[in-house]
Design an enzyme around this catalytic site. Structure first.
Site, PDB file in Angstrom:
ATOM      1  N   HIS A 108      -7.524  -4.630  10.207  1.00 44.29           N
ATOM      2  CA  HIS A 108      -7.286  -4.416   8.775  1.00 44.29           C
ATOM      3  C   HIS A 108      -5.984  -5.083   8.335  1.00 44.29           C
ATOM      4  O   HIS A 108      -5.078  -5.311   9.142  1.00 44.29           O
ATOM      5  CB  HIS A 108      -7.332  -2.929   8.399  1.00 44.29           C
ATOM      6  CG  HIS A 108      -6.164  -2.094   8.796  1.00 44.29           C
ATOM      7  ND1 HIS A 108      -6.304  -0.850   9.373  1.00 44.29           N
ATOM      8  CD2 HIS A 108      -4.824  -2.276   8.689  1.00 44.29           C
ATOM      9  CE1 HIS A 108      -5.121  -0.326   9.598  1.00 44.29           C
ATOM     10  NE2 HIS A 108      -4.195  -1.179   9.196  1.00 44.29           N
TER      11      HIS A 108
ATOM     12  N   GLU B 142      -9.737  -1.680   5.175  1.00 43.23           N
ATOM     13  CA  GLU B 142     -10.386  -1.367   6.443  1.00 43.23           C
ATOM     14  C   GLU B 142     -11.631  -2.238   6.630  1.00 43.23           C
ATOM     15  O   GLU B 142     -12.115  -2.851   5.668  1.00 43.23           O
ATOM     16  CB  GLU B 142     -10.795   0.117   6.440  1.00 43.23           C
ATOM     17  CG  GLU B 142      -9.615   1.086   6.367  1.00 43.23           C
ATOM     18  CD  GLU B 142      -8.883   1.246   7.707  1.00 43.23           C
ATOM     19  OE1 GLU B 142      -8.879   0.303   8.514  1.00 43.23           O
ATOM     20  OE2 GLU B 142      -8.333   2.342   7.929  1.00 43.23           O
TER      21      GLU B 142
ATOM     22  N   ASN C  31      -7.664  -2.618  14.322  1.00 46.56           N
ATOM     23  CA  ASN C  31      -9.070  -2.891  14.003  1.00 46.56           C
ATOM     24  C   ASN C  31      -9.221  -4.106  13.076  1.00 46.56           C
ATOM     25  O   ASN C  31     -10.284  -4.345  12.520  1.00 46.56           O
ATOM     26  CB  ASN C  31      -9.736  -1.654  13.372  1.00 46.56           C
ATOM     27  CG  ASN C  31      -9.097  -1.243  12.048  1.00 46.56           C
ATOM     28  OD1 ASN C  31      -8.161  -1.894  11.569  1.00 46.56           O
ATOM     29  ND2 ASN C  31      -9.588  -0.173  11.451  1.00 46.56           N
TER      30      ASN C  31
ATOM     31  N   ASP D 120       0.817  -1.214   0.000  1.00 45.35           N
ATOM     32  CA  ASP D 120       0.000   0.000   0.000  1.00 45.35           C
ATOM     33  C   ASP D 120       0.852   1.267   0.000  1.00 45.35           C
ATOM     34  O   ASP D 120       2.071   1.212   0.167  1.00 45.35           O
ATOM     35  CB  ASP D 120      -0.977  -0.001   1.194  1.00 45.35           C
ATOM     36  CG  ASP D 120      -0.318  -0.425   2.512  1.00 45.35           C
ATOM     37  OD1 ASP D 120       0.928  -0.464   2.572  1.00 45.35           O
ATOM     38  OD2 ASP D 120      -1.045  -0.697   3.472  1.00 45.35           O
TER      39      ASP D 120
END
Ligand code: GLP
Length: 248
Positions: free
Chosen positions: A138, A143, A136, A67
């Site tokens: 991801h 996400e 979280n 990314d």
């Protein structure tokens, strides 16, 4: 899925680097997928040591990163381009022409994302992808809510992720709002996955990933479906697991 729980961060990095090095020795022209964040840093240091002391040769390896932030030029000290060159590439003998990272400044981002996936296919697909995990759940910048079949594309970062990553910027306002990320489907096409998690702040995400139902709300749970995924977890990150995942 192989889950290896080790005493500390150093131990998971050594184990991860051993897996990468084994592949590079067996297939010198392999296609490696790299990740950023603090989790893989120790693994990269061990790869650098292996290159410098044992002659581990990266000259034929092709790399793809997961990314990149949209809007940060490659020279920005918080861009993932900069991170990879500082923390790994400039210390090993990788061929700069074989290095790929998503272009956060691409004029036509959609077209670029399509090209990125095509390029991975053209060179024969990822042999091994290294992953961290967000608090979280991801993976890369997929996400919660990301399609489990998604391909490389632009994602809006959640407030939680921007807060987590604010420590690298002067203030949260400077954390970009968008990123280009390999899709979950793109990641799942890799022939092997290594996911590294260390520290108490990853314990809930690891519990959800290993013991929860597969769900787009916890993107990392998709690794349960991968045929050759190795989870390298330290005791702190394993702290909330209820099942006994210990393997010697
Ligand atoms: C970022 C990256 C992820 C990484 C995550 C966790 O969001 N896009 O690839 O896994 O951070 O980072 P860290 O390893 O620093 O906890």
């Amino acid at each position: 899925m192989l889950t290896l729980i080790r005493p500390d961060y150093n131990a998971i990095c050594i184990e991860g680097a051993r897996i990468v090095a084994e592949l590079v020795r067996k297939k010198p022209d392999c296609i490696l997928g790299f990740a950023t964040g603090s989790s893989p840093l120790g693994l990269y240091q061990e790869l650098i040591r292996m290159h410098q002391e044992e002659g581990l040769d990266f000259s034929k390896v092709t790399t793809f990163n997961l990314d990149e932030y949209v809007g940060l030029p490659p020279g920005h000290d918080q861009s993932y381009h900069f991170f990879m060159w500082e923390n790994l590439f400039k210390h090993i003998n990788v061929n700069p022409g074989y290095v790929h990272l998503p272009a956060g400044m691409a004029d036509d981002v959609e077209e670029h994302c399509e090209w990125y996936d095509k390029r991975i296919d053209e060179v024969g697909g990822l042999d091994l992808q290294i992953l961290g995990i967000g608090s979280n759940g991801h993976i890369a910048f997929n996400e919660p809510g990301s399609s489990l079949g998604s391909r490389t594309r632009v994602k809006t970062l959640t407030e939680k992720t921007r807060q987590d990553n604010a420590r690298f910027f002067e203030s949260i306002d400077q954390v970009p709002k968008y990123a280009i990320t390999m899709g979950i489907g793109t990641i799942m096409d890799a022939r092997k996955l290594i996911l590294l998690a260390s520290g108490k702040n990853k314990a809930q995400a690891i519990k959800n990933t290993l013991e929860g139902p597969i769900s787009a709300m916890v993107p990392a749970t998709i690794v349960q479906m991968h045929r050759h995924a190795t989870l390298l977890i330290d005791e702190d990150a394993a702290g909330m697991l209820t099942a006994d995942w210990r393997v010697d």
